[in-house]
Scaffold this active site. Structure first.
Site, short mmCIF file in Angstrom:
data_model
loop_
_atom_site.label_atom_id
_atom_site.label_comp_id
_atom_site.label_asym_id
_atom_site.label_seq_id
_atom_site.Cartn_x
_atom_site.Cartn_y
_atom_site.Cartn_z
N HIS A 226 12.01 -1.41 -11.29
CA HIS A 226 13.37 -1.26 -11.80
C HIS A 226 14.42 -1.25 -10.69
CE1 HIS A 226 12.49 3.13 -11.07
NE2 HIS A 226 13.76 3.12 -10.71
N ASP A 254 6.23 -1.03 -13.96
CA ASP A 254 7.33 -0.64 -13.07
C ASP A 254 6.86 -0.77 -11.64
OD1 ASP A 254 9.72 0.15 -12.06
OD2 ASP A 254 9.61 2.22 -12.75
N GLY A 334 17.27 8.09 -6.40
CA GLY A 334 17.04 7.52 -5.07
C GLY A 334 15.60 7.63 -4.62
N SER A 336 13.09 6.72 -6.48
CA SER A 336 12.33 5.64 -7.12
C SER A 336 11.69 4.72 -6.09
CB SER A 336 13.26 4.80 -8.01
OG SER A 336 13.49 5.42 -9.24
N SER A 351 8.17 6.13 -10.28
CA SER A 351 8.88 5.39 -11.32
C SER A 351 10.05 6.20 -11.87
CB SER A 351 7.92 5.03 -12.46
OG SER A 351 8.61 4.42 -13.53
#
Length: 382
Positions: A226, A254, A334, A336, A351
């Site tokens: 993402h 993801d 942030g 991720s 994720s």
């Protein structure tokens, strides 16, 4: 890429110029560990003590027990054959329990080193029920996620408590129960992804999104899907070009990977962001449910918890993401794409989740081995 200093705290764990000697690193865990103890940096042990309430000795003992359980799980699963119903690690006893549907396989599983629990449904049946639910259209606001729980021997569907009586949620649950053994659990919040808007000094950017780097692979690094679409350009903490997203999938999955160039190199290490020593990555053996796990991200740095569930489908507002692992580790915007490790073994990339690192929460990751297999990548290990 121009540099004014040899090392910068905000730089990704994996994109360093030059060799260890050039960079000025002294790997904290470079020396081999005893066979009965999982190698870990002082920083990882410190984070486990803080987040799991352990002493240093207890943290080391737990890592050693989890390392042994990982080996036992593979042997026990083979011994169980078709009767295998899943497994989980129990921290207090340091044992791995394997669920089986046939008493005839129990002795062989015990001989492999695992405890045994007799159950009604095998893993194939539970996975089939979950796959049936995956094909349903879940209400985006009311249904949080669903996963196979080997300990309960059922598929657990997580529903947001404030939406449990919504007509579309009740209809979804009725259809889910037709798939097989299903139980419903209420949750307070719904998971979200952990990307963030641009914040200066963080490891990588694509457009106006800032995310964290996961693990080095030969030729680049893996991260969350993402965070960027295939072809999107990626820049580092200093805004110099790193490379491009070579592949990306979200939702449904993801995960993504980015190639590196322009003077950026990869190394098999996760940084402690200037607060704890670095952790070397030595492989990607999958930790069992119940094992300790730690996460490194550019916003909240090191935090630890336990593996709560595997093969969970998370119903984000953007769509469902499958085959995720749920943890009790916190995360924030942030983080991720950042690294999940168990000992020195890579587990997956961050994720999303709910909560924060002040009040707590839960976070999901996409398993690393699935990403490597999908794109034909090789993990960079020490």
């Amino acid at each position: 890429m121009r540099r004014t200093t040899a090392i910068r705290t905000g730089l990704s764990a994996f994109l360093l110029l030059g060799s260890w000697a050039t960079a000025g690193f002294a790997p904290a865990s470079a020396a081999p560990s005893p066979a009965n103890e999982a190698p870990a940096s002082p920083g990882l042990l410190t984070a486990m003590q803080r987040d799991l309430g352990l002493t240093a000795g207890q943290a080391r003992a737990r890592l050693a027990a989890e390392k042994a359980a990982t080996t036992v799980e593979a042997k026990a699963r083979r011994a169980a054959g078709e009767s295998y119903g899943g497994s989980w690690f129990t921290p207090n006893s340091g044992t791995l329990t394997v669920a089986v549907t046939s008493a005839r396989t129990a002795d062989a599983v015990r001989a492999a080193g695992a405890a045994v629990r007799l159950v009604e449904h095998n893993a194939r049946q539970l996975d089939a029920a979950k796959k049936h639910i995956d094909a349903l259209s879940a209400p985006p606001a009311g249904v949080s996620s669903w996963h196979v729980d080997p300990k309960a021997n059922r598929v657990v569907v997580n529903v947001v408590a404030t939406h449990k009586n919504d007509n579309n949620v009740r209809e979804f649950l009725d259809r889910a129960r037709q798939a097989g053994p299903v139980t419903v659990n209420e949750t307070a919040q719904k998971p979200r992804t952990f990307a963030a808007g641009t914040v200066g000094g963080d490891p990588y950017y694509t457009g106006n999104v800032r995310c964290s780097i996961g693990f080095s692979v030969h030729g680049g690094f893996v991260t969350a899907g993402h965070c960027g679409q295939a072809g999107a350009s990626v820049s580092g903490w200093d805004r110099s070009a790193i490379g491009n997203f070579q592949g990306s999938s979200f939702p449904d999955n993801d995960y993504a990977w980015v190639n590196v160039g322009s003077g950026w190199w990869t190394v098999p290490v996760v940084l402690g962001w200037g607060t704890v020593p670095d952790q070397l990555v030595r492989g990607s053996n999958e930790a069992p449910i119940g094992a300790s796990i730690c996460r490194s991200g550019s916003t909240t740095h090191w935090h630890c918890g336990t593996v709560l569930a595997k093969n969970e489908t998370v119903n984000y507002s953007q769509g469902a993401v499958h085959q995720m692992t749920k943890t009790s580790v916190c995360a924030e915007g942030g983080d991720s794409g950042g690294s999940f490790l168990s000992g020195d073994q890579a587990q997956g990339v961050t994720s999303g989740g709910w909560g924060n690192c002040t009040s707590g929460g839960e976070t999901w990751y996409q398993p690393i081995n699935e990403i490597l297999n999908r794109y034909g990548l090789a993990l960079h290990t020490a």
